[in-house]
Design a protein around this motif. Structure first.
Motif, mmCIF file in Angstrom:
data_model
loop_
_atom_site.group_PDB
_atom_site.id
_atom_site.type_symbol
_atom_site.label_atom_id
_atom_site.label_comp_id
_atom_site.label_asym_id
_atom_site.label_seq_id
_atom_site.Cartn_x
_atom_site.Cartn_y
_atom_site.Cartn_z
ATOM 1 N N ARG A 163 0.468 -1.087 -0.310
ATOM 2 C CA ARG A 163 0.283 0.048 -0.372
ATOM 3 C C ARG A 163 0.723 1.563 0.098
ATOM 4 O O ARG A 163 0.358 2.483 -0.516
ATOM 5 C CB ARG A 163 -1.344 0.234 1.571
ATOM 6 C CG ARG A 163 -1.773 0.927 1.365
ATOM 7 C CD ARG A 163 -2.768 0.945 0.047
ATOM 8 N NE ARG A 163 -3.983 2.051 0.711
ATOM 9 C CZ ARG A 163 -4.493 2.963 -1.072
ATOM 10 N NH1 ARG A 163 -4.597 2.236 -2.195
ATOM 11 N NH2 ARG A 163 -5.562 3.452 -0.678
ATOM 12 N N SER A 164 1.916 1.795 0.762
ATOM 13 C CA SER A 164 2.474 2.417 0.959
ATOM 14 C C SER A 164 3.327 2.667 -0.692
ATOM 15 O O SER A 164 3.660 3.873 -1.122
ATOM 16 C CB SER A 164 3.693 2.163 1.611
ATOM 17 O OG SER A 164 5.129 1.116 1.288
ATOM 18 N N LYS A 207 2.857 5.877 -2.609
ATOM 19 C CA LYS A 207 4.515 6.322 -3.200
ATOM 20 C C LYS A 207 4.479 6.547 -5.040
ATOM 21 O O LYS A 207 4.152 7.891 -5.495
ATOM 22 C CB LYS A 207 5.366 5.677 -2.708
ATOM 23 C CG LYS A 207 6.488 6.254 -2.912
ATOM 24 C CD LYS A 207 7.763 5.702 -2.537
ATOM 25 C CE LYS A 207 8.845 6.268 -3.519
ATOM 26 N NZ LYS A 207 10.362 5.546 -3.282
#
Length: 99
Positions: free
Chosen positions: A26-27, A31
């Motif tokens: 998810r990060s 990003k």
């Protein structure tokens, strides 16, 4: 009973690894969205879930969906549906999302 000293820590380790993979994915998605420059402030219009029964294994899968809407410079509102979004987003929230 001795096997519990191996099974329980192994189970906990597997759960931690699976959760870490989800957080990292998810990060990376966020990003990529922020670095692409293709983000827009959208409003969550609706949040709902769907369920699916797998005949081969007998499992039931639940998927959470969100319906978002934003208005680009052209003035015409754009509405889209996102599957497997964050469970913390509820109707009426403003979020930065991909168009």
């Amino acid at each position: 009973m001795e096997f519990m000293f191996y099974v329980v820590p192994a189970f906990i380790a597997v759960v931690v690894i699976v959760m870490a993979v989800k957080v990292i994915r998810r990060s990376l998605e966020l990003k990529q969205a922020w670095s692409s420059g293709l983000t827009a402030e959208a409003r969550c219009l609706r949040a709902y879930t769907t369920t699916r029964h797998h005949n081969d294994s007998g499992h039931i899968t639940t998927t959470q969906h969100h319906v978002y809407e934003f208005t680009p410079r052209g003035g015409r509102p754009v509405r889209f549906d996102e599957a497997n979004g964050p469970a913390t987003t509820v109707e009426g929230d403003f979020v930065a999302d991909l168009p």
